[in-house]
Scaffold this motif. Structure first.
Motif, PDB file in Angstrom:
ATOM      1  N   GLU A 197       0.766   2.021  11.571  1.00  0.00           N
ATOM      2  CA  GLU A 197      -0.323   2.911  11.200  1.00  0.00           C
ATOM      3  C   GLU A 197      -1.061   3.411  12.428  1.00  0.00           C
ATOM      4  O   GLU A 197      -1.364   4.599  12.557  1.00  0.00           O
ATOM      5  CB  GLU A 197      -1.295   2.184  10.265  1.00  0.00           C
ATOM      6  CG  GLU A 197      -0.628   1.665   8.985  1.00  0.00           C
ATOM      7  CD  GLU A 197      -1.569   0.819   8.162  1.00  0.00           C
ATOM      8  OE1 GLU A 197      -2.765   0.773   8.506  1.00  0.00           O
ATOM      9  OE2 GLU A 197      -1.127   0.216   7.181  1.00  0.00           O
TER      10      GLU A 197
ATOM     11  N   ASP B 123       0.355   7.496   6.837  1.00  0.00           N
ATOM     12  CA  ASP B 123      -0.360   6.455   6.118  1.00  0.00           C
ATOM     13  C   ASP B 123      -1.816   6.890   5.973  1.00  0.00           C
ATOM     14  O   ASP B 123      -2.418   7.423   6.901  1.00  0.00           O
ATOM     15  CB  ASP B 123      -0.255   5.134   6.871  1.00  0.00           C
ATOM     16  CG  ASP B 123      -0.727   3.972   6.028  1.00  0.00           C
ATOM     17  OD1 ASP B 123      -1.962   3.846   5.850  1.00  0.00           O
ATOM     18  OD2 ASP B 123       0.102   3.188   5.556  1.00  0.00           O
ATOM     19  N   SER B 124      -2.384   6.663   4.782  1.00  0.00           N
ATOM     20  CA  SER B 124      -3.747   7.137   4.535  1.00  0.00           C
ATOM     21  C   SER B 124      -4.738   6.552   5.531  1.00  0.00           C
ATOM     22  O   SER B 124      -5.672   7.232   5.961  1.00  0.00           O
ATOM     23  CB  SER B 124      -4.174   6.789   3.102  1.00  0.00           C
ATOM     24  OG  SER B 124      -4.146   5.379   2.899  1.00  0.00           O
TER      25      SER B 124
ATOM     26  N   LEU C  25       0.461   7.069   1.142  1.00  0.00           N
ATOM     27  CA  LEU C  25       0.803   8.077   2.142  1.00  0.00           C
ATOM     28  C   LEU C  25       0.257   9.425   1.724  1.00  0.00           C
ATOM     29  O   LEU C  25       0.192   9.746   0.534  1.00  0.00           O
ATOM     30  CB  LEU C  25       2.322   8.168   2.318  1.00  0.00           C
ATOM     31  CG  LEU C  25       3.046   6.908   2.775  1.00  0.00           C
ATOM     32  CD1 LEU C  25       4.558   7.148   2.801  1.00  0.00           C
ATOM     33  CD2 LEU C  25       2.566   6.458   4.140  1.00  0.00           C
TER      34      LEU C  25
ATOM     35  N   ARG D 206       1.963   1.057  -0.066  1.00  0.00           N
ATOM     36  CA  ARG D 206       1.216   1.798   0.935  1.00  0.00           C
ATOM     37  C   ARG D 206       0.964   3.198   0.384  1.00  0.00           C
ATOM     38  O   ARG D 206       1.780   3.756  -0.345  1.00  0.00           O
ATOM     39  CB  ARG D 206       1.979   1.879   2.260  1.00  0.00           C
ATOM     40  CG  ARG D 206       3.317   2.599   2.179  1.00  0.00           C
ATOM     41  CD  ARG D 206       3.950   2.743   3.545  1.00  0.00           C
ATOM     42  NE  ARG D 206       5.207   3.483   3.469  1.00  0.00           N
ATOM     43  CZ  ARG D 206       5.872   3.933   4.533  1.00  0.00           C
ATOM     44  NH1 ARG D 206       5.398   3.705   5.746  1.00  0.00           N
ATOM     45  NH2 ARG D 206       7.005   4.592   4.392  1.00  0.00           N
TER      46      ARG D 206
ATOM     47  N   THR E  61      -0.300  -3.583  11.116  1.00  0.00           N
ATOM     48  CA  THR E  61      -1.013  -2.303  11.245  1.00  0.00           C
ATOM     49  C   THR E  61      -0.529  -1.495  12.423  1.00  0.00           C
ATOM     50  O   THR E  61      -1.011  -0.398  12.657  1.00  0.00           O
ATOM     51  CB  THR E  61      -2.520  -2.574  11.420  1.00  0.00           C
ATOM     52  OG1 THR E  61      -2.716  -3.358  12.596  1.00  0.00           O
ATOM     53  CG2 THR E  61      -3.089  -3.283  10.209  1.00  0.00           C
TER      54      THR E  61
ATOM     55  N   GLU F 101      -5.633   0.654  -1.304  1.00  0.00           N
ATOM     56  CA  GLU F 101      -5.997   0.183   0.036  1.00  0.00           C
ATOM     57  C   GLU F 101      -6.758  -1.139  -0.021  1.00  0.00           C
ATOM     58  O   GLU F 101      -6.700  -1.952   0.896  1.00  0.00           O
ATOM     59  CB  GLU F 101      -6.839   1.240   0.746  1.00  0.00           C
ATOM     60  CG  GLU F 101      -6.039   2.468   1.131  1.00  0.00           C
ATOM     61  CD  GLU F 101      -6.892   3.508   1.806  1.00  0.00           C
ATOM     62  OE1 GLU F 101      -8.097   3.571   1.509  1.00  0.00           O
ATOM     63  OE2 GLU F 101      -6.347   4.269   2.629  1.00  0.00           O
TER      64      GLU F 101
ATOM     65  N   THR G  20       7.073   8.260  10.383  1.00  0.00           N
ATOM     66  CA  THR G  20       6.775   7.884   9.002  1.00  0.00           C
ATOM     67  C   THR G  20       7.503   8.838   8.073  1.00  0.00           C
ATOM     68  O   THR G  20       7.232  10.041   8.060  1.00  0.00           O
ATOM     69  CB  THR G  20       5.265   7.948   8.734  1.00  0.00           C
ATOM     70  OG1 THR G  20       4.584   7.090   9.648  1.00  0.00           O
ATOM     71  CG2 THR G  20       4.959   7.492   7.309  1.00  0.00           C
TER      72      THR G  20
END
Length: 758
Positions: free
Chosen positions: A6, A265-266, A331, A329, A3, A130, A742
């Motif tokens: 992120e 990243d969301s 995005l 992932r 993580t 997720e 990213t």
């Protein structure tokens, strides 16, 4: 998947947001979650234009840091547009063409394109991924190779006609109407013109309907927009307002783009929304997606081996056995950069796959081999790689630029149409001096795209070229790189060459680094080192070592200082006296480089001190006098250096790269800076006989290995380092690498281009 990326992305987006300062009414409850430890964000790349320090203390920073385009604030276009304006217009045409292509596609929606369906379906897809479940099959599909798309424009003349229709400044009545609304909301009247330009027709109505649209104005922060909304809406205003969440979502994505990301990243985006006091971050993202303000993508996680099991319903539907799938992932990104990155991937795939192996009209394999035999080392290796491949990457330092120059000369001798494009006019002049390179073949990237330089376009609108060599490739952002790839004709070869150790582009993306990591084409690593003590010092920095080097001719001088005041004094002394006397380099050929614009010894303070010594004057026109060295920044990421010629009612007259430039009075504060001292990003792609790098004590956290590498390699004959950071300098060189970005380019290339051994 870790993580950490992120969290870093969320932190960087918040950092860029925290560092923006703009006029307005601050919120009563300041955001206590802002962070400011992103070293790279303090330099120019994170300012979005190559000239920002993130302190946001002047209007130029506010405009640049938000990635403001030239169209947003410029008055009516003159008859002859600058290269920057022309390139901006060409970028606009590219985006429109890509959007038309997307709309015309039939069949299932590919990964990375704008999703259809209801907002609930979009949010369900995001949450399903997720949570580790199978993504919604109807929403996410693997991309297919795209066909050759039409070139950006039919011919040189239509290009110029299209450019002449560049948008003009907003009408005075529109500005006045916006000013009235701003006054009602307690916002500064000075925001009227940029607000009208940013929102377009009906700006005043948009503000009344949705006061948070003020966030679209460069330099405005969320707490200022909140204060404006409270003043207009009264009791109806609240943190859970859907309009607020949607606007802040888009604003955070803009801040991420200014920091170099093409998507977030969301989970990083929702975390940043939570830090901005958005009660339901998922709903805010859903709203932005449903309104078409942002796009959602799913990308396979590279290197992941954790399977995602298929659901029972899917197994029952097709009767297949349960198959593990790679995790993905999710995005979220702005359409502008998403489409540009996809267009770039498609364009590069076409370049790689369209090279004709048996073209009787071009040089034969024997011809290429004969040309390579005339060279040696990595130069010969580069020629052989280009002979058989459409796309080739070349890496090396300053001296290694002779190798792509030798390639251009050899290709020209074989009768190929060639062009070598550089990031700056200084680089163009150096390329034109290389043996065998036709003078007309040396251009800047901006000039080539604008049609002001280079061979022009063929009947299909593509460059009339067989070989394009791009130097300073790390400075390519995704939009510029996409335009280049789209403009190449089928069968043309593309060589991207650059030093992988320097700072990345000021605009979003890390094109060159992503291509190197993707291993989708041959890579030629130069074996030509930069000579002398400066070359030895920079080579060590590139591998994380700050070594002492022998400098018998005072090529490298370290000047320790105790505080910022002494740093300023010694810098002025070096530029005005010591370097001219001891090294023989005059002050006008010595460049000062420092980490940021603000701070006790940033560019503002240093430029004031250097102006007082080198060109004193009253600064009657916005602080400028004839003879001042200046940096002109007409648009985000476009900096040209020059001198002030004069000032009159028309504006400030400059000479930049040998061409006259007139900056209107109302634009001087936003577009022009003094340039005796620059930041490293402003200096990228440029070289001077002597460079003085100033590292005051408060600059330690801003230093990274790429920053030091870039700054220390700007001097050709001499480098002075005014050093007040002590051990922070070797620690930065050894430990602090790039702040990651990213991006999606590697993922987009994967299904289209097979990896090659390099």
């Amino acid at each position: 998947m870790s993580t950490e990326p992120e969290a870093a992305a969320a932190e960087e987006a918040e950092t860029a947001a925290a560092e923006e300062a703009g006029p307005g009414t601050p919120d009563a409850a300041p955001d206590a979650t802002d962070t400011t430890d992103d070293a790279e964000a303090t330099d120019d790349a994170e300012d979005g234009d190559g000239d920002g320090d993130g302190d946001g203390t002047d209007s130029a920073d506010g405009a640049d840091g938000e990635g403001e385009s030239a169209e947003a604030t410029e008055p009516a276009a003159p008859a002859e547009l600058s290269e920057t304006e022309a390139e901006i217009a060409a970028q606009r045409e590219l985006r429109e063409r890509i959007e038309q292509r997307k709309a015309s596609k039939e069949g299932p929606i590919d990964a990375g394109t704008k999703l259809s369906g209801t907002a609930a379906d979009l949010l369900a897809a995001v949450r399903a991924v997720e949570s580790g479940e199978q993504p919604v099959a109807s929403a996410f599909r693997e991309p297919e190779p795209a066909p050759r798309r039409p070139a950006p424009s039919p011919a040189a003349e239509p290009v110029r006609a299209q450019l002449s229709s560049a948008p003009s400044a907003p009408a005075e009545e529109s500005v006045e109407a916006v000013r009235t609304v701003l006054t009602e909301g307690g916002a500064p009247a000075a925001l009227a013109a940029p607000t009208a330009a940013a929102l377009g027709e009906g700006a005043e109505g948009q503000l009344r309907e949705d006061p948070w649209q003020l966030l679209r104005v460069p330099g405005v922060r969320t707490e200022q927009a909140d204060g404006f909304a409270r003043a207009l809406l009264g009791a109806e205003c609240g943190p859970d307002d859907e309009r607020r969440g949607r606007a802040i979502t888009v604003w955070l994505l803009e801040q991420a783009a200014a920091a170099g990301h093409t998507a977030l990243d969301s989970s990083a985006l929702t975390a940043a929304l939570g830090q901005r006091a958005v009660p339901d971050p998922d709903a805010a993202v859903q709203s932005a997606l449903a309104e078409g303000e942002a796009l959602v993508f799913q990308d396979a996680v590279e290197g992941a081996d954790v399977p995602v099991q298929r659901s029972d319903d899917e197994d029952a539907q097709d009767g297949a056995e349960e198959e593990p799938e790679r995790p993905v992932r999710v995005l979220i990104g702005l359409e502008r950069y998403a489409l540009a990155e996809e267009s770039l991937a498609d364009g590069l795939a076409r370049v790689i796959n369209s090279l004709t192996k048996d073209d009787a009209s071009g040089p034969s394999a024997d011809d290429w081999e004969a040309a390579a035999a005339e060279l040696s080392g990595s130069a010969a290796e580069l020629v052989r790689a280009v002979a058989g491949h459409g796309l080739v990457l070349h890496t090396g330092g300053e001296t290694a630029r002779t190798e792509p120059a030798a390639l251009v000369a050899a290709a020209a001798a074989m009768g190929l149409r060639v062009c070598v494009a550089t990031h700056s006019a200084d680089g163009r002049h150096r390329a034109a001096r290389a043996p065998g390179v036709p003078e007309a073949a040396a251009v800047t990237v901006a000039g080539l795209l604008a049609g002001a330089e280079g061979p022009g376009r063929d009947a299909d609108g593509a460059f009339a070229l067989d070989l394009l060599v791009v130097l300073d490739a790390p400075q390519l952002d995704v939009e510029t790189a996409a335009m280049l790839a789209e403009s190449l004709p089928d069968g043309a070869r593309l060589v991207l060459s650059g030093d992988p150790g320097v700072l990345w582009s000021a605009g979003p993306g890390r094109v060159f680094a992503d291509l190197l990591a993707a291993r989708c084409c041959p890579q030629v690593v130069s074996r030509t080192p930069d000579p002398g003590p400066i070359g030895e010092l920079v080579s060590g920095i590139g591998i994380g070592e700050l070594n002492q080097v022998e400098a018998p001719g005072k090529e490298v001088v370290i000047v320790p200082v105790r505080d910022a005041a002494e740093a300023i004094h010694r810098t002025v002394q070096l530029v005005a006296d010591s370097v001219p006397r001891a090294i023989g380099v005059p002050a006008e050929q010595t460049q000062v480089i420092t980490p940021g614009h603000g701070g006790a010894a940033g560019t503002r303070v240093l430029n004031a001190a250097l102006k007082e010594r080198l060109n004193p004057g009253p600064g009657r026109f916005g602080g400028f006098d004839p003879g001042d060295r200046v940096a002109h920044v007409p648009a985000a990421g476009r900096t040209t250096l020059g001198r002030v010629v004069r000032a009159d009612a028309e504006g400030l007259h400059l000479e930049c790269d040998g061409a006259p430039v007139v900056v209107g009075k109302e634009r001087v504060e936003q577009e022009v800076r003094h340039a005796w001292a620059l930041t490293a990003h402003q200096a990228t792609g440029l070289r001077w006989p002597a460079a003085v790098v100033v590292l005051p004590g408060d600059a330690g956290q801003a230093l990274t290995r790429p920053w030091v590498y870039t700054a220390f390699s700007r001097g050709e004959r001499h480098l002075s380092v005014v050093q007040g950071v002590e051990q922070a300098l070797p620690r930065a060189v050894a430990e602090r690498l790039w702040k990651d970005r990213t991006t999606r380019l590697r993922t987009l290339l994967r299904p289209q281009v097979p990896s090659v051994a390099v």
